[in-house]
Design an enzyme around this catalytic site. Structure first.
Site, PDB file in Angstrom:
ATOM      1  N   HIS A 273      35.572  44.284  44.649  1.00  0.00           N
ATOM      2  CA  HIS A 273      36.484  43.179  44.966  1.00  0.00           C
ATOM      3  C   HIS A 273      35.691  41.929  45.400  1.00  0.00           C
ATOM      4  CE1 HIS A 273      39.951  41.026  46.563  1.00  0.00           C
ATOM      5  NE2 HIS A 273      39.300  40.891  47.702  1.00  0.00           N
ATOM      6  N   HIS A 278      35.571  37.715  44.342  1.00  0.00           N
ATOM      7  CA  HIS A 278      35.369  36.497  45.150  1.00  0.00           C
ATOM      8  C   HIS A 278      34.127  35.669  44.804  1.00  0.00           C
ATOM      9  CE1 HIS A 278      38.540  36.741  48.183  1.00  0.00           C
ATOM     10  NE2 HIS A 278      38.335  38.042  48.269  1.00  0.00           N
ATOM     11  N   GLU A 318      43.204  34.650  47.235  1.00  0.00           N
ATOM     12  CA  GLU A 318      43.401  36.030  46.767  1.00  0.00           C
ATOM     13  C   GLU A 318      44.249  36.118  45.494  1.00  0.00           C
ATOM     14  OE1 GLU A 318      41.885  38.636  47.621  1.00  0.00           O
ATOM     15  OE2 GLU A 318      41.094  38.246  49.616  1.00  0.00           O
ATOM     16  N   SER A 338      39.965  41.149  40.439  1.00  0.00           N
ATOM     17  CA  SER A 338      39.322  42.448  40.638  1.00  0.00           C
ATOM     18  C   SER A 338      40.267  43.612  40.330  1.00  0.00           C
ATOM     19  CB  SER A 338      38.792  42.558  42.077  1.00  0.00           C
ATOM     20  OG  SER A 338      39.849  42.386  43.002  1.00  0.00           O
TER      21      SER A 338
HETATM   22 FE   LIG Z   1      39.632  39.439  49.190  1.00  0.00          FE
END
Ligand SMILES: [Fe+2]
Length: 420
Positions: A273, A278, A318, A338
């Protein structure tokens, strides 16, 4: 007169942030407003070498029908005698002065050392797993997570290098399975900035399907590019601490990986993730600024405002979407990038899509264990940043701060006390 210009005129260059106990707030009132009065008042501060870090004005309330203004100034003064001399000088000039009591705000970090201390506070959390976690009954997995957490333990942002994690073949296989499934979806549905950054990661950071990059490799590329960096943490931070990290252009990153039995699912952030979702976008200057904007807005505000900022973070960093001019959706949120299912959901006609307006989005609840029924879109990161800046400006707060990118400190411009 432009107050901002005045601030700059009277500001001095500081190597380190002024200790907050040296910052005082006061009001002086100008009655019978006539040209040159403000200049006279400000010269009283300059005469005694007292720096003004912040100034704001408003019409004075009662002045016998005369025009007048209250000026609230924040000054940096360590010597009480100097302050008394300034007050006396202002008194002689006929200005009414009032020293204000300091405001109390929740504690917030002001240096890299403070961020290191926040991470120490979450040490215990990394060792715990929820009973619903896929690795809960796997002792080998739990032991391995503890080993990886140990690598991050003791690391400080001032250390020259992030310690290396030697990932096992099984961990690399989990990474590879997720990477192979996500890569074609990114090419089709991720925003251009993401795909460009991933290409750069492939060239410079050993970002490959058969290798889990080290945070150090990512930092060596990111820091010169946008000043953003990843800091390994041992467990999950509180929402406040996590957002506070962003104010310093630091992203708190886990290093452990999800359980090998479920390569497409994790109930918490993991290295897939963090690095696939990110990290690439921190190479984009507008996205980096946008992320820091959320962080700066989180310093010293109430729990209620932290929750609202956390919601804005959720709907943008997010789960945000960029809508292109032709109406096509491109995803940029790490929670989407992700997750195979989340990407497919975000570009389908199932979810609701709304324009990202933090003032409205901040109040909208979201599910954390299922696919998102609602996403917010922006035309660009620059636009999202401007929306966040506008929101940050309106967040009720008793402290004004700025970030010094040269020594990585937060400078406080108002008289405050901080409560842990
Ligand atoms: Fe996150």
């Amino acid at each position: 007169m432009n107050c901002l210009k005045l601030c700059r005129l009277f500001s001095k260059a500081h190597k380190l942030a002024e200790p907050i106990e040296n910052i005082k707030s006061m009001i002086f009132t100008i009655a019978n407003d006539r040209p040159g009065q403000l200049k006279d008042a400000l010269e009283a501060f300059a005469a005694y070498n007292v720096n003004i870090s912040h100034i704001a004005s408003k019409p004075a309330e009662i002045l016998d029908f005369r025009k007048g203004y209250d000026f609230k100034v924040d000054i940096e003064v360590s010597d009480e005698a100097k302050l008394k001399r300034v007050l006396k000088h202002l008194d002689k000039l006929g200005f009414k002065t009032t020293i204000l009591n300091s405001k109390q705000v929740p504690w917030f970090p002001r240096s890299f050392e403070d961020l290191d201390s926040l991470d120490q506070a979450c040490m215990a959390a990394g060792a715990e797993l929820e009973s619903t976690h896929p690795g809960f009954n796997d002792q080998t997995y739990r032991q391995r997570r503890a080993e990886i957490a140990k690598v991050a333990m003791g690391y400080k942002l001032s250390d020259p290098k992030v310690p290396i994690v030697h990932y096992t073949d099984q961990e690399i296989e989990t990474w590879q399975t997720a990477y192979r499934a996500l890569d074609p979806l990114h090419k089709a549905h991720a925003c251009d900035e993401y795909n460009t950054a991933v290409e750069e990661f492939r060239k410079h950071c050993n970002f490959r399907e058969d290798n889990i990059p080290q945070l150090q490799e990512i930092n060596e590329y990111l820091i010169p590019k946008t000043g953003f960096r990843l800091k390994p943490i041992t467990g999950l931070l509180t929402q406040r601490d996590f957002l506070n990290f962003l104010a310093f252009r630091v992203f708190a990153s886990t290093q452990y990986i999800r359980h090998h039995s479920v390569p497409f699912y994790t109930p918490e952030p993991d290295i897939i993730h963090e690095l696939i979702g990110h990290a690439p976008l921190f190479a984009d200057p507008d996205f980096a600024d946008f992320s820091q904007e959320i962080g700066l807005a989180s310093l010293g505000v109430s729990d209620e405002e932290i929750a609202k900022l956390g919601t804005c973070y959720w709907y943008s960093v997010e789960f945000g979407i960029i809508k292109k001019k032709n109406g096509e959706r491109k995803v940029y949120g790490a929670g989407i990038l992700s997750s195979v299912d989340e990407i497919k959901n975000a570009v389908s006609d199932k979810p609701e899509i709304r324009f990202f307006e933090p003032l409205k989005a901040a109040h909208v609840p979201f599910p954390i264990t299922s696919l998102q029924p609602l996403y917010y879109w922006s035309n660009s990161f620059e636009e999202a940043k401007m929306e966040m800046e506008d929101y940050a400006w309106k967040v009720p707060r008793d402290v004004s701060v700025s970030y010094d990118k040269f020594d990585h400190t937060i400078k406080v411009h108002q008289d405050i006390t901080m409560k842990k």
